[in-house]
Design a protein around this motif. Sequence first.
Motif, PDB file in Angstrom:
ATOM      1  N   GLY A 126       0.954  -1.339  -0.036  1.00 35.24           N
ATOM      2  CA  GLY A 126      -0.056  -0.059  -0.143  1.00 35.24           C
ATOM      3  C   GLY A 126       0.774   1.459  -0.014  1.00 35.24           C
ATOM      4  O   GLY A 126       0.416   2.281  -0.583  1.00 35.24           O
ATOM      5  N   ALA A 127       2.007   1.139   0.756  1.00 36.08           N
ATOM      6  CA  ALA A 127       3.059   2.378   0.920  1.00 36.08           C
ATOM      7  C   ALA A 127       3.881   2.634  -0.312  1.00 36.08           C
ATOM      8  O   ALA A 127       4.421   3.708  -0.395  1.00 36.08           O
ATOM      9  CB  ALA A 127       3.453   2.607   2.097  1.00 36.08           C
ATOM     10  N   ILE A 128       4.612   1.462  -0.424  1.00 34.56           N
ATOM     11  CA  ILE A 128       5.582   1.510  -1.346  1.00 34.56           C
ATOM     12  C   ILE A 128       5.171   1.299  -2.723  1.00 34.56           C
ATOM     13  O   ILE A 128       5.148   0.286  -3.103  1.00 34.56           O
ATOM     14  CB  ILE A 128       6.673   0.692  -0.859  1.00 34.56           C
ATOM     15  N   THR A 129       4.808   2.422  -3.598  1.00 34.80           N
ATOM     16  CA  THR A 129       4.500   2.438  -4.840  1.00 34.80           C
ATOM     17  C   THR A 129       5.602   2.885  -6.012  1.00 34.80           C
ATOM     18  O   THR A 129       5.199   3.088  -6.999  1.00 34.80           O
ATOM     19  CB  THR A 129       3.241   3.259  -5.109  1.00 34.80           C
ATOM     20  N   ASN A 130       6.904   3.030  -5.296  1.00 36.02           N
ATOM     21  CA  ASN A 130       7.854   3.277  -6.196  1.00 36.02           C
ATOM     22  C   ASN A 130       8.167   2.196  -7.428  1.00 36.02           C
ATOM     23  O   ASN A 130       7.968   1.149  -6.944  1.00 36.02           O
ATOM     24  CB  ASN A 130       9.102   3.475  -5.334  1.00 36.02           C
ATOM     25  N   ILE A 131       8.401   2.984  -8.405  1.00 33.23           N
ATOM     26  CA  ILE A 131       8.897   1.764  -9.762  1.00 33.23           C
ATOM     27  C   ILE A 131      10.178   1.670  -9.758  1.00 33.23           C
ATOM     28  O   ILE A 131      11.062   2.497  -9.714  1.00 33.23           O
ATOM     29  CB  ILE A 131       8.170   2.616 -10.865  1.00 33.23           C
ATOM     30  N   CYS A 132      10.790   0.470  -9.977  1.00 31.95           N
ATOM     31  CA  CYS A 132      11.913  -0.112 -10.111  1.00 31.95           C
ATOM     32  C   CYS A 132      12.049  -0.609 -11.302  1.00 31.95           C
ATOM     33  O   CYS A 132      11.655  -1.806 -11.624  1.00 31.95           O
ATOM     34  CB  CYS A 132      12.611  -0.855  -8.607  1.00 31.95           C
ATOM     35  N   ARG A 133      12.681  -0.278 -12.325  1.00 25.46           N
ATOM     36  CA  ARG A 133      12.939  -0.729 -13.724  1.00 25.46           C
ATOM     37  C   ARG A 133      13.710  -2.036 -13.485  1.00 25.46           C
ATOM     38  O   ARG A 133      13.527  -2.938 -14.555  1.00 25.46           O
ATOM     39  CB  ARG A 133      13.565   0.184 -14.767  1.00 25.46           C
ATOM     40  N   CYS A 134      14.691  -2.109 -12.638  1.00 25.92           N
ATOM     41  CA  CYS A 134      15.454  -3.563 -12.513  1.00 25.92           C
ATOM     42  C   CYS A 134      14.763  -4.427 -12.079  1.00 25.92           C
ATOM     43  O   CYS A 134      15.147  -5.511 -11.953  1.00 25.92           O
ATOM     44  CB  CYS A 134      16.602  -2.926 -11.760  1.00 25.92           C
ATOM     45  N   GLY A 135      13.560  -4.152 -11.180  1.00 29.91           N
ATOM     46  CA  GLY A 135      12.722  -5.411 -10.674  1.00 29.91           C
ATOM     47  C   GLY A 135      13.253  -5.629  -9.218  1.00 29.91           C
ATOM     48  O   GLY A 135      13.150  -7.106  -8.826  1.00 29.91           O
ATOM     49  N   THR A 136      13.606  -4.750  -8.577  1.00 27.67           N
ATOM     50  CA  THR A 136      14.344  -5.101  -7.199  1.00 27.67           C
ATOM     51  C   THR A 136      13.189  -5.382  -6.064  1.00 27.67           C
ATOM     52  O   THR A 136      13.350  -5.578  -4.986  1.00 27.67           O
ATOM     53  CB  THR A 136      15.293  -4.171  -6.515  1.00 27.67           C
ATOM     54  N   PHE A 137      11.875  -5.566  -6.514  1.00 27.92           N
ATOM     55  CA  PHE A 137      10.821  -5.551  -5.744  1.00 27.92           C
ATOM     56  C   PHE A 137      10.814  -6.729  -4.665  1.00 27.92           C
ATOM     57  O   PHE A 137      10.635  -6.442  -3.289  1.00 27.92           O
ATOM     58  CB  PHE A 137       9.488  -5.809  -6.374  1.00 27.92           C
ATOM     59  N   GLN A 138      11.205  -7.795  -4.775  1.00 29.97           N
ATOM     60  CA  GLN A 138      11.316  -8.837  -3.906  1.00 29.97           C
ATOM     61  C   GLN A 138      12.513  -8.483  -2.741  1.00 29.97           C
ATOM     62  O   GLN A 138      12.221  -8.671  -1.596  1.00 29.97           O
ATOM     63  CB  GLN A 138      11.635 -10.233  -4.625  1.00 29.97           C
ATOM     64  N   GLN A 139      13.482  -8.265  -3.239  1.00 34.43           N
ATOM     65  CA  GLN A 139      14.775  -7.659  -2.518  1.00 34.43           C
ATOM     66  C   GLN A 139      14.205  -6.334  -1.516  1.00 34.43           C
ATOM     67  O   GLN A 139      14.752  -6.495  -0.405  1.00 34.43           O
ATOM     68  CB  GLN A 139      16.025  -7.017  -3.155  1.00 34.43           C
ATOM     69  N   VAL A 140      13.671  -5.658  -2.141  1.00 35.79           N
ATOM     70  CA  VAL A 140      13.102  -4.411  -1.353  1.00 35.79           C
ATOM     71  C   VAL A 140      12.264  -4.774  -0.378  1.00 35.79           C
ATOM     72  O   VAL A 140      12.466  -4.294   0.971  1.00 35.79           O
ATOM     73  CB  VAL A 140      12.288  -3.288  -2.124  1.00 35.79           C
ATOM     74  N   ARG A 141      11.427  -5.871  -0.457  1.00 36.72           N
ATOM     75  CA  ARG A 141      10.303  -6.424   0.554  1.00 36.72           C
ATOM     76  C   ARG A 141      11.243  -6.925   1.512  1.00 36.72           C
ATOM     77  O   ARG A 141      10.975  -6.740   2.863  1.00 36.72           O
ATOM     78  CB  ARG A 141       9.405  -7.355  -0.128  1.00 36.72           C
ATOM     79  N   GLU A 142      12.297  -7.719   1.275  1.00 37.35           N
ATOM     80  CA  GLU A 142      12.853  -8.607   2.250  1.00 37.35           C
ATOM     81  C   GLU A 142      13.718  -7.413   3.146  1.00 37.35           C
ATOM     82  O   GLU A 142      13.943  -7.705   4.192  1.00 37.35           O
ATOM     83  CB  GLU A 142      13.787  -9.574   1.550  1.00 37.35           C
ATOM     84  N   ALA A 143      14.167  -6.554   2.611  1.00 31.51           N
ATOM     85  CA  ALA A 143      15.230  -5.411   3.179  1.00 31.51           C
ATOM     86  C   ALA A 143      14.034  -4.718   4.390  1.00 31.51           C
ATOM     87  O   ALA A 143      14.698  -4.357   5.283  1.00 31.51           O
ATOM     88  CB  ALA A 143      15.887  -4.761   2.387  1.00 31.51           C
ATOM     89  N   ILE A 144      12.873  -4.361   3.732  1.00 38.95           N
ATOM     90  CA  ILE A 144      11.855  -3.719   4.726  1.00 38.95           C
ATOM     91  C   ILE A 144      11.633  -4.442   6.122  1.00 38.95           C
ATOM     92  O   ILE A 144      11.876  -4.101   7.097  1.00 38.95           O
ATOM     93  CB  ILE A 144      10.808  -3.478   3.898  1.00 38.95           C
TER      94      ILE A 144
END
Length: 154
Positions: A126-144
């Motif tokens: 809901g809060a992190i709607t930033n776009i990453c062209r490299c597709g780091t979304f899974q790593q972002v989630r784990e790091a959060i």
Amino acid sequence: MSVTLNVNGARREFDGDPNTPLLWVIRDELGLTGTKYGCGIAQCGACTVHVDGAPVRSCSFPVSGAAGKKITTIEGLAQGATLHKVQQAWINNDVPQCGYCQSGMIMAVAALLKEKPKPTDADIDGAITNICRCGTFQQVREAIHAAANGNAKV
Ligand code: FES
Ligand code: FES
């Protein structure tokens, strides 16, 4: 028109059009280039900074709206030599790829964890709607989640 700003704890003056996007004042006038330009229309989050602690997409935020408020950019997130826990989590979890979106991502996450110290996956979505062209979304989630748990080693 002159606008008085507080950027990373320092008083700064901007003389110019009060409708100038905060992003261009930060980057072009103050030389703080850690904050990035992506879309210019408040969609990607690359330009995220904090205004009085809240995440703001500075490409679409007039500098006049930040007058007298506390602005924090990625350059002001660490406390001296001590990284913010989100920055440390990003290193520990090897999050960045090209890095272009990452300062905005980190600023958005830092604001989220201040509001919700232990966010669920739904909170993150809901809060992190930033776009990453490299597709780091899974790593972002784990790091959060790592940052929320004190960056404990597993
Ligand atoms: S550059 Fe501001 S949201 Fe994309
Ligand atoms: S790390 Fe390359 S755009 Fe996000």
